[in-house]
Design a protein around this motif. Structure first.
Motif, mmCIF file in Angstrom:
data_model
loop_
_atom_site.group_PDB
_atom_site.id
_atom_site.type_symbol
_atom_site.label_atom_id
_atom_site.label_comp_id
_atom_site.label_asym_id
_atom_site.label_seq_id
_atom_site.Cartn_x
_atom_site.Cartn_y
_atom_site.Cartn_z
ATOM 1 N N ASN A 183 -34.638 85.217 1.810
ATOM 2 C CA ASN A 183 -33.419 85.058 1.516
ATOM 3 C C ASN A 183 -32.488 84.837 0.312
ATOM 4 O OD1 ASN A 183 -32.791 83.800 3.825
ATOM 5 N ND2 ASN A 183 -33.338 82.158 3.951
ATOM 6 N N LEU A 184 -33.876 84.978 -0.943
ATOM 7 C CA LEU A 184 -33.342 85.074 -1.866
ATOM 8 C C LEU A 184 -33.985 86.050 -2.653
ATOM 9 C CD1 LEU A 184 -35.596 81.614 -2.757
ATOM 10 C CD2 LEU A 184 -33.336 82.126 -3.010
ATOM 11 N N MET A 185 -34.128 87.599 -1.723
ATOM 12 C CA MET A 185 -33.951 88.442 -2.535
ATOM 13 C C MET A 185 -35.703 88.592 -2.857
ATOM 14 S SD MET A 185 -31.343 89.570 -1.026
ATOM 15 C CE MET A 185 -31.118 91.365 -1.604
ATOM 16 N N ARG A 244 -25.887 95.471 -6.199
ATOM 17 C CA ARG A 244 -24.656 95.920 -6.113
ATOM 18 C C ARG A 244 -23.905 94.924 -5.049
ATOM 19 N NH1 ARG A 244 -26.018 101.267 -6.607
ATOM 20 N NH2 ARG A 244 -26.026 102.006 -9.338
ATOM 21 N N GLY A 245 -22.435 95.014 -5.047
ATOM 22 C CA GLY A 245 -21.599 93.762 -4.417
ATOM 23 C C GLY A 245 -20.386 92.929 -4.925
ATOM 24 N N ASP A 246 -20.482 92.652 -3.783
ATOM 25 C CA ASP A 246 -18.733 91.333 -4.278
ATOM 26 C C ASP A 246 -19.548 90.764 -5.396
ATOM 27 O OD1 ASP A 246 -19.574 88.452 -2.790
ATOM 28 O OD2 ASP A 246 -20.386 89.951 -1.273
ATOM 29 N N LEU A 247 -18.566 90.359 -6.315
ATOM 30 C CA LEU A 247 -18.775 89.178 -6.880
ATOM 31 C C LEU A 247 -18.342 87.658 -6.743
ATOM 32 C CD1 LEU A 247 -17.511 91.354 -9.822
ATOM 33 C CD2 LEU A 247 -20.165 90.854 -9.172
ATOM 34 N N THR A 248 -18.311 87.270 -5.325
ATOM 35 C CA THR A 248 -17.957 85.876 -5.075
ATOM 36 C C THR A 248 -19.131 84.864 -5.589
ATOM 37 O OG1 THR A 248 -19.757 86.585 -2.994
ATOM 38 C CG2 THR A 248 -16.504 86.675 -2.991
ATOM 39 N N LEU A 249 -19.325 83.493 -5.667
ATOM 40 C CA LEU A 249 -20.550 82.820 -6.311
ATOM 41 C C LEU A 249 -20.139 82.031 -5.545
ATOM 42 C CD1 LEU A 249 -21.738 82.547 -9.140
ATOM 43 C CD2 LEU A 249 -20.448 80.994 -9.740
ATOM 44 N N LYS A 250 -21.293 81.441 -5.415
ATOM 45 C CA LYS A 250 -21.995 80.550 -3.957
ATOM 46 C C LYS A 250 -22.690 79.871 -4.678
ATOM 47 C CE LYS A 250 -23.508 83.483 -1.339
ATOM 48 N NZ LYS A 250 -23.979 84.683 0.237
ATOM 49 N N ALA A 251 -23.764 78.595 -4.243
ATOM 50 C CA ALA A 251 -24.659 77.652 -4.510
ATOM 51 C C ALA A 251 -24.875 77.224 -3.613
ATOM 52 C CB ALA A 251 -24.383 77.081 -5.235
ATOM 53 N N VAL A 261 -29.951 76.641 -5.896
ATOM 54 C CA VAL A 261 -30.185 77.849 -6.322
ATOM 55 C C VAL A 261 -28.883 78.626 -6.268
ATOM 56 C CG1 VAL A 261 -30.442 78.707 -3.992
ATOM 57 C CG2 VAL A 261 -30.983 80.418 -5.796
ATOM 58 N N ALA A 262 -28.500 79.581 -7.161
ATOM 59 C CA ALA A 262 -26.836 80.189 -7.075
ATOM 60 C C ALA A 262 -27.171 81.232 -7.248
ATOM 61 C CB ALA A 262 -26.418 80.160 -8.568
ATOM 62 N N PHE A 263 -25.951 81.912 -6.760
ATOM 63 C CA PHE A 263 -25.608 83.180 -5.773
ATOM 64 C C PHE A 263 -24.286 84.283 -6.955
ATOM 65 C CE2 PHE A 263 -28.860 82.016 -2.813
ATOM 66 C CZ PHE A 263 -29.665 83.061 -2.146
ATOM 67 N N LEU A 264 -24.506 85.486 -6.911
ATOM 68 C CA LEU A 264 -23.214 85.912 -7.443
ATOM 69 C C LEU A 264 -23.540 87.162 -6.222
ATOM 70 C CD1 LEU A 264 -20.915 86.545 -9.507
ATOM 71 C CD2 LEU A 264 -22.220 87.901 -10.609
ATOM 72 N N GLY A 265 -22.951 87.359 -5.479
ATOM 73 C CA GLY A 265 -23.122 87.852 -4.036
ATOM 74 C C GLY A 265 -23.799 87.939 -3.887
ATOM 75 N N SER A 266 -24.785 88.620 -3.302
ATOM 76 C CA SER A 266 -26.603 88.514 -2.315
ATOM 77 C C SER A 266 -27.388 87.973 -3.302
ATOM 78 C CB SER A 266 -26.304 89.279 -1.183
ATOM 79 O OG SER A 266 -26.376 90.316 -2.324
ATOM 80 N N ASN A 267 -27.655 87.972 -4.788
ATOM 81 C CA ASN A 267 -28.070 87.887 -5.533
ATOM 82 C C ASN A 267 -28.336 86.940 -5.890
ATOM 83 O OD1 ASN A 267 -28.506 91.251 -5.569
ATOM 84 N ND2 ASN A 267 -25.956 91.313 -6.384
#
Length: 390
Positions: A376-378, A223-230, A250-256
């Protein structure tokens, strides 16, 4: 719809048999079943989107119910337990279904609930694959491919069992769903499905040896923030066989991590700037798709995703509206990155090569750097036992 051979009526050649119900084995059965099921879902108030035709959402006041359909396997979740149960009851009345309770195992993917989220792995799938290939007693290795090494199409002797090669490689492709770190290695061996060499099969066995030592790894979603980054990267002219570039993102939603890819471009790039710029275009299209999907799921996200790139020239090209001599041959559709940046729908930022998460999707890395990007990719172990089944 076509009549099977031998059953055509000469007097009425345009007629076909009318089936009372769809049967397994018929080419029309999957389409008929999908139409039957989706039509019923619409009567329950579900809608689907062009972003994913197998995903359905029903809004109940401020709550939502989400249904994911894969042939005849279904996942139902949402924010209202009563509404979820109503949907299950309605499906039970209309179809012969079996409620398996909480999600633990779906299409070869094991799902385990943790205190902070979900843990996804394919441990059982890897174990079955190692038994099938008789690699369950093999010696593990640290990385799925040799560092900074590419496979050659004419490298040594021809491999004498193409059926075995294709079977293993196809099975490895499915593993990239929860193991993004093997995407580049699998991408390499997939290029030789028609003409395999012994060296290519050795590379396949190295992937299996890596999986042997890391079969319990998986992706932790928190669970975490919902910022979108890639993160976007390209290995310019990295393929020695045709000098084409390999694109990875690789695209991340938060840290996922939610989406990743390792793919060779269809054209040869004239410079590293062009290769990186084309990679930005591919990643931007993926971010647009993710944004549409999240909007359909009523998930609030930041208005402008951030796209990280380690090539300053490609970043400058995304901001500069002037056509340069060296870039005028690039297709117009690739320049939609520039449009997104100009309208502030996308921010492109620089990231050092050492912190480029997508680097693992474009080339083989040394063991220390490979393990860093795995973190980094969890990709790590679950703190609980993984619940699975057959």
């Amino acid at each position: 719809m076509a009549q099977p051979p031998g059953f055509v009526d000469p007097a009425h050649p345009h007629l076909v048999c009318k089936l009372h119900k769809s049967l397994y084995g018929l080419k029309q059965a999957p389409r008929a079943w999908n139409e039957r099921f989706t039509t019923f879902l619409s009567t329950l108030g579900f809608t689907n989107t062009y972003s994913d035709s197998s995903l359905f959402v029903k809004q109940v006041h401020s709550k939502i119910v989400i249904l994911l359909l894969y042939v005849d396997d279904i996942i139902i979740t949402g924010t209202a337990s009563n509404a979820i149960q109503d949907v299950i009851d309605s499906l039970t009345v209309e179809f012969k279904i079996k409620d398996l309770g909480d999600l633990h195992y779906f299409l070869g993917i094991q799902i385990s609930k943790t205190k902070t989220g979900l843990f996804l792995s394919q441990t059982k799938y890897i174990q079955d694959l190692l038994l099938k290939t008789e690699m369950n007693e093999s010696k593990p290795c640290d990385t799925p491919c040799l560092p900074y090494t590419r496979l050659l199409k004419d490298d040594g002797q021809s491999f004498g069992n193409p059926t075995l090669y294709r079977s293993i490689v196809r099975a490895l492709q499915y593993l990239t769903f929860t193991r993004p770190v093997i995407a580049f290695s699998v991408h390499q061996v997939c290029q030789f499905m028609q003409n395999q060499m012994v060296a290519h099969f050795t590379a396949v066995k190295r992937i299996l040896r890596y999986l042997k030592g890391t079969m319990h790894l998986g992706i932790n979603y928190h669970r975490g923030d919902l910022t979108l980054k890639a993160f976007s990267d390209a290995d310019w002219a990295g393929d020695p066989n045709d000098r084409r570039s390999t694109t990875g993102f690789v695209a991340f939603l938060g840290s996922n991590p939610v989406s990743w890819s390792s793919k060779k471009k269809q054209t040869v790039s004239r410079s590293s700037t062009e290769a990186e710029y084309r990679a930005l275009s591919t990643t931007t299209a993926e971010l647009d798709w993710i944004k549409q999907l999240l909007m359909f799921l009523h998930v609030p996200i930041s208005p402008a995703p951030v796209l990280f790139c380690d090539n300053l020239s490609a970043i400058a090209l995304s901001f500069n509206p002037v056509q340069h001599q060296k870039t005028k041959h690039i297709e117009i559709d690739v320049h939609f990155v520039r449009e997104r940046v100009a309208t502030h729908q996308l921010f492109v930022q620089f990231v050092s090569s050492r912190e480029q998460f997508a680097d693992i999707l474009t080339k083989g890395l040394s063991a220390p750097l490979f393990r860093t990007h795995c973190d980094n990719l969890m990709l790590n172990l679950s703190k609980q036992e993984i619940a699975g089944g057959c």
